[in-house]
Design a protein around this motif. Structure first.
Motif, PDB file in Angstrom:
ATOM      1  N   TYR A 128      13.274  -8.265  -4.761  1.00  0.00           N
ATOM      2  CA  TYR A 128      12.085  -7.942  -3.957  1.00  0.00           C
ATOM      3  C   TYR A 128      11.203  -9.166  -3.725  1.00  0.00           C
ATOM      4  CZ  TYR A 128       7.440  -6.348  -2.765  1.00  0.00           C
ATOM      5  OH  TYR A 128       6.233  -6.207  -2.146  1.00  0.00           O
ATOM      6  N   VAL A 129      11.019  -9.948  -4.788  1.00  0.00           N
ATOM      7  CA  VAL A 129      10.053 -11.051  -4.734  1.00  0.00           C
ATOM      8  C   VAL A 129      10.361 -12.029  -3.608  1.00  0.00           C
ATOM      9  CG1 VAL A 129       9.386 -13.158  -5.985  1.00  0.00           C
ATOM     10  CG2 VAL A 129       9.204 -10.930  -7.100  1.00  0.00           C
ATOM     11  N   TRP A 130      11.631 -12.316  -3.388  1.00  0.00           N
ATOM     12  CA  TRP A 130      11.957 -13.295  -2.332  1.00  0.00           C
ATOM     13  C   TRP A 130      11.693 -12.743  -0.945  1.00  0.00           C
ATOM     14  CZ3 TRP A 130      11.185 -17.137  -4.965  1.00  0.00           C
ATOM     15  CH2 TRP A 130      11.745 -17.330  -6.221  1.00  0.00           C
ATOM     16  N   LYS A 131      11.843 -11.421  -0.785  1.00  0.00           N
ATOM     17  CA  LYS A 131      11.475 -10.820   0.508  1.00  0.00           C
ATOM     18  C   LYS A 131       9.951 -10.836   0.677  1.00  0.00           C
ATOM     19  CE  LYS A 131      15.528  -7.822   0.588  1.00  0.00           C
ATOM     20  NZ  LYS A 131      16.005  -6.440   0.428  1.00  0.00           N
ATOM     21  N   ASP A 132       9.268 -10.536  -0.406  1.00  0.00           N
ATOM     22  CA  ASP A 132       7.804 -10.535  -0.367  1.00  0.00           C
ATOM     23  C   ASP A 132       7.275 -11.923  -0.028  1.00  0.00           C
ATOM     24  OD1 ASP A 132       5.284  -9.115  -0.818  1.00  0.00           O
ATOM     25  OD2 ASP A 132       5.068 -10.312  -2.632  1.00  0.00           O
ATOM     26  N   MET A 133       7.893 -12.959  -0.592  1.00  0.00           N
ATOM     27  CA  MET A 133       7.425 -14.333  -0.343  1.00  0.00           C
ATOM     28  C   MET A 133       7.564 -14.710   1.138  1.00  0.00           C
ATOM     29  SD  MET A 133       6.003 -15.699  -2.982  1.00  0.00           S
ATOM     30  CE  MET A 133       5.875 -17.385  -2.370  1.00  0.00           C
ATOM     31  N   VAL A 134       8.658 -14.307   1.771  1.00  0.00           N
ATOM     32  CA  VAL A 134       8.832 -14.592   3.202  1.00  0.00           C
ATOM     33  C   VAL A 134       7.659 -14.007   3.986  1.00  0.00           C
ATOM     34  CG1 VAL A 134      10.252 -14.083   5.242  1.00  0.00           C
ATOM     35  CG2 VAL A 134      11.354 -14.702   3.072  1.00  0.00           C
ATOM     36  N   ARG A 135       7.328 -12.747   3.688  1.00  0.00           N
ATOM     37  CA  ARG A 135       6.238 -12.074   4.418  1.00  0.00           C
ATOM     38  C   ARG A 135       4.882 -12.668   4.075  1.00  0.00           C
ATOM     39  NH1 ARG A 135       8.939  -6.628   2.974  1.00  0.00           N
ATOM     40  NH2 ARG A 135       7.489  -6.759   1.221  1.00  0.00           N
ATOM     41  N   GLN A 136       4.662 -12.973   2.794  1.00  0.00           N
ATOM     42  CA  GLN A 136       3.374 -13.531   2.384  1.00  0.00           C
ATOM     43  C   GLN A 136       3.138 -14.899   3.031  1.00  0.00           C
ATOM     44  OE1 GLN A 136       0.920 -12.111  -0.189  1.00  0.00           O
ATOM     45  NE2 GLN A 136       1.893 -10.516   1.003  1.00  0.00           N
ATOM     46  N   CYS A 137       4.161 -15.738   3.036  1.00  0.00           N
ATOM     47  CA  CYS A 137       4.004 -17.076   3.631  1.00  0.00           C
ATOM     48  C   CYS A 137       3.757 -16.967   5.131  1.00  0.00           C
ATOM     49  CB  CYS A 137       5.228 -17.936   3.326  1.00  0.00           C
ATOM     50  SG  CYS A 137       5.277 -18.439   1.595  1.00  0.00           S
ATOM     51  N   LYS A 138       4.416 -16.021   5.772  1.00  0.00           N
ATOM     52  CA  LYS A 138       4.182 -15.801   7.206  1.00  0.00           C
ATOM     53  C   LYS A 138       2.722 -15.377   7.414  1.00  0.00           C
ATOM     54  CE  LYS A 138       5.919 -13.145  11.130  1.00  0.00           C
ATOM     55  NZ  LYS A 138       6.519 -11.851  11.478  1.00  0.00           N
ATOM     56  N   LYS A 139       2.258 -14.465   6.574  1.00  0.00           N
ATOM     57  CA  LYS A 139       0.877 -13.970   6.693  1.00  0.00           C
ATOM     58  C   LYS A 139      -0.143 -15.092   6.550  1.00  0.00           C
ATOM     59  CE  LYS A 139      -1.017 -11.246   3.347  1.00  0.00           C
ATOM     60  NZ  LYS A 139      -1.256  -9.995   2.578  1.00  0.00           N
ATOM     61  N   TYR A 140       0.109 -15.981   5.603  1.00  0.00           N
ATOM     62  CA  TYR A 140      -0.854 -17.062   5.339  1.00  0.00           C
ATOM     63  C   TYR A 140      -0.574 -18.328   6.155  1.00  0.00           C
ATOM     64  CZ  TYR A 140      -2.217 -14.293   1.213  1.00  0.00           C
ATOM     65  OH  TYR A 140      -2.660 -13.303   0.368  1.00  0.00           O
TER      66      TYR A 140
ATOM     67  N   ASN B 133       0.028  -1.038  -4.336  1.00  0.00           N
ATOM     68  CA  ASN B 133      -1.109  -0.673  -3.506  1.00  0.00           C
ATOM     69  C   ASN B 133      -1.627  -1.860  -2.690  1.00  0.00           C
ATOM     70  OD1 ASN B 133      -3.519   1.052  -2.798  1.00  0.00           O
ATOM     71  ND2 ASN B 133      -4.542  -0.613  -3.897  1.00  0.00           N
ATOM     72  N   ASP B 134      -1.510  -3.071  -3.235  1.00  0.00           N
ATOM     73  CA  ASP B 134      -1.970  -4.273  -2.525  1.00  0.00           C
ATOM     74  C   ASP B 134      -1.202  -4.533  -1.233  1.00  0.00           C
ATOM     75  OD1 ASP B 134      -3.914  -5.036  -4.426  1.00  0.00           O
ATOM     76  OD2 ASP B 134      -2.352  -5.890  -5.702  1.00  0.00           O
ATOM     77  N   ARG B 135      -0.026  -3.917  -1.061  1.00  0.00           N
ATOM     78  CA  ARG B 135       0.770  -4.164   0.147  1.00  0.00           C
ATOM     79  C   ARG B 135       0.671  -3.028   1.161  1.00  0.00           C
ATOM     80  NH1 ARG B 135       0.466  -8.173  -1.678  1.00  0.00           N
ATOM     81  NH2 ARG B 135       1.984  -9.755  -2.375  1.00  0.00           N
ATOM     82  N   LEU B 136      -0.135  -2.009   0.881  1.00  0.00           N
ATOM     83  CA  LEU B 136      -0.219  -0.864   1.808  1.00  0.00           C
ATOM     84  C   LEU B 136      -0.653  -1.308   3.209  1.00  0.00           C
ATOM     85  CD1 LEU B 136      -0.309   2.078   2.700  1.00  0.00           C
ATOM     86  CD2 LEU B 136      -2.379   2.401   1.333  1.00  0.00           C
ATOM     87  N   GLU B 137      -1.689  -2.114   3.272  1.00  0.00           N
ATOM     88  CA  GLU B 137      -2.167  -2.577   4.583  1.00  0.00           C
ATOM     89  C   GLU B 137      -1.099  -3.413   5.298  1.00  0.00           C
ATOM     90  OE1 GLU B 137      -4.090  -2.301   1.952  1.00  0.00           O
ATOM     91  OE2 GLU B 137      -6.089  -1.617   2.546  1.00  0.00           O
ATOM     92  N   ASP B 138      -0.414  -4.292   4.561  1.00  0.00           N
ATOM     93  CA  ASP B 138       0.644  -5.119   5.166  1.00  0.00           C
ATOM     94  C   ASP B 138       1.764  -4.236   5.721  1.00  0.00           C
ATOM     95  OD1 ASP B 138      -0.740  -7.370   4.404  1.00  0.00           O
ATOM     96  OD2 ASP B 138       0.703  -8.035   2.898  1.00  0.00           O
ATOM     97  N   ALA B 139       2.151  -3.221   4.970  1.00  0.00           N
ATOM     98  CA  ALA B 139       3.238  -2.339   5.407  1.00  0.00           C
ATOM     99  C   ALA B 139       2.848  -1.631   6.698  1.00  0.00           C
ATOM    100  CB  ALA B 139       3.569  -1.324   4.310  1.00  0.00           C
ATOM    101  N   LEU B 140       1.620  -1.124   6.755  1.00  0.00           N
ATOM    102  CA  LEU B 140       1.170  -0.440   7.972  1.00  0.00           C
ATOM    103  C   LEU B 140       1.056  -1.424   9.138  1.00  0.00           C
ATOM    104  CD1 LEU B 140      -1.492   1.959   6.419  1.00  0.00           C
ATOM    105  CD2 LEU B 140       0.646   2.644   7.513  1.00  0.00           C
ATOM    106  N   ALA B 141       0.560  -2.624   8.859  1.00  0.00           N
ATOM    107  CA  ALA B 141       0.400  -3.628   9.922  1.00  0.00           C
ATOM    108  C   ALA B 141       1.753  -4.020  10.505  1.00  0.00           C
ATOM    109  CB  ALA B 141      -0.324  -4.862   9.376  1.00  0.00           C
ATOM    110  N   SER B 142       2.791  -4.016   9.673  1.00  0.00           N
ATOM    111  CA  SER B 142       4.118  -4.422  10.157  1.00  0.00           C
ATOM    112  C   SER B 142       4.612  -3.467  11.242  1.00  0.00           C
ATOM    113  CB  SER B 142       5.123  -4.475   9.006  1.00  0.00           C
ATOM    114  OG  SER B 142       5.556  -3.178   8.647  1.00  0.00           O
ATOM    115  N   LEU B 143       4.150  -2.221  11.213  1.00  0.00           N
ATOM    116  CA  LEU B 143       4.548  -1.252  12.239  1.00  0.00           C
ATOM    117  C   LEU B 143       3.878  -1.556  13.569  1.00  0.00           C
ATOM    118  CD1 LEU B 143       4.614   1.862   9.991  1.00  0.00           C
ATOM    119  CD2 LEU B 143       6.414   1.282  11.602  1.00  0.00           C
ATOM    120  N   GLY B 144       2.670  -2.118  13.493  1.00  0.00           N
ATOM    121  CA  GLY B 144       1.978  -2.517  14.714  1.00  0.00           C
ATOM    122  C   GLY B 144       2.660  -3.698  15.380  1.00  0.00           C
ATOM    123  N   GLU B 145       3.198  -4.603  14.539  1.00  0.00           N
ATOM    124  CA  GLU B 145       3.856  -5.810  15.059  1.00  0.00           C
ATOM    125  C   GLU B 145       5.220  -5.490  15.678  1.00  0.00           C
ATOM    126  OE1 GLU B 145       4.125  -8.121  11.526  1.00  0.00           O
ATOM    127  OE2 GLU B 145       1.959  -8.198  11.292  1.00  0.00           O
TER     128      GLU B 145
END
Lengths: 195, 195
Positions: free
Chosen positions: A61-73, B182-194
């Motif tokens: 999971y962590v490596w998928k999360d990192m891809v998304r987090q880095c994109k976000k930031y 819970n910290d990723r709830l907003e990110d998960a919902l936002a991904s649907l908008g994208e």
């Protein structure tokens, strides 16, 4: 004042090292840089390595999360082929430089080497390349950072981390209040505004 | 569509159960409620209970974090004197009700009983009290939820969670993409908008 405990081999520390200076500047908060090694902390729990390696499902999971987090930031990201990378020498340098003006630039450069260039960070030549690129006196810094006094300082830093109850990284302290994880950086800074 | 995997005994699931309906409504996203039991997942890792109990330092942190998180979100909070609370019966009811209009209200009421009232949630009288308060036909629901078919559905739900690689709660899925916590709830919902 925010105490910023981070480990140079930790991927979630990478996110905070890249973000904290700008966020703290905007909040008008000074950063006390607290580089430390997670290895001895994990060892004290009976773990041989990172929980992201020990726990297969979480690791995936962590490596998928990192891809998304880095994109976000808006941060560069390349999954390291070696994880967790040993970071003893750069941590010695970071502890030596904790109150020097180049601490942030140095830590960012090491983190980018690890998590954007997928490159070794622990060999003397690796650390020297980082210092050279920052136009810092590499030979002198490497000598100072590896002195007996600095080695003993790093051991003391590990003991301090254990005494504070630190169990992962990054970890933020606002006075006695502990905040765990890059996801809490904004909350930790905001708490100073409320105080 | 967001798949929302949660466990009624999980404190971080509490935060998401209380928040998801309003956030999903604003994002125009439908929720598929996926109640499940973490116990068998943890057991498959060789853990007898929650990592917050097994790992002392992390456990101590979590209760401080919950105070701050509930304050941030404006949620009631009382640290449960029993943790993690067994939640088999309310999970059977939640699974039975997953597509019924009262699923959100039921889960919120159970969560508030656990994390705001520090009260048992697993006894039949506990679940009946929740259903009565919602003016639902408690006797019929309790009978249905405890049928052989529903029991078998809950076992199948556990297997589905394992097959998906779920290792904690809450867990959100947007198609194949897994978001943890819970910290990723907003990110998960936002991904649907994208998308």
């Amino acid at each position: 004042m925010i105490d910023f405990w981070f480990e140079l081999g930790s991927n979630y520390s990478y996110l905070s090292v890249m973000r904290i200076e700008e966020l703290a500047r905007r909040a008008g908060v000074a950063i006390r840089w607290q580089p430390f090694l997670l290895g001895p902390i994990f060892a004290s729990f009976g773990w041989e390595t990172s929980p992201f390696v020990l726990q297969k499902e979480k690791g995936a999971y962590v490596w998928k999360d990192m891809v998304r987090q880095c994109k976000k930031y808006g941060l560069a990201w390349k999954q390291p082929t070696v994880f967790p990378r040993r970071a003893v020498l750069p941590t010695r340098v970071a502890l030596y430089a904790a109150e020097k003006p180049w601490i942030g630039a140095f830590c960012k450069a090491v983190m980018l080497k690890n998590f954007a260039a997928d490159d070794d960070i622990d060999a003397e030549e690796s650390v020297r390349a980082v210092l050279d690129a920052l136009q810092l006196p590499a030979a002198e810094i490497l000598r100072e950072a590896q002195s007996a006094e600095q080695r003993s300082q790093l051991r003391a830093q590990t003991e301090k981390a254990k005494a504070l109850g630190i169990f992962g990284a990054p970890m933020f302290f606002v006075k006695q209040e502990m905040y765990w994880g890059n996801d809490r950086l904004e909350d930790a800074l905001a708490s100073l505004g409320e105080a």
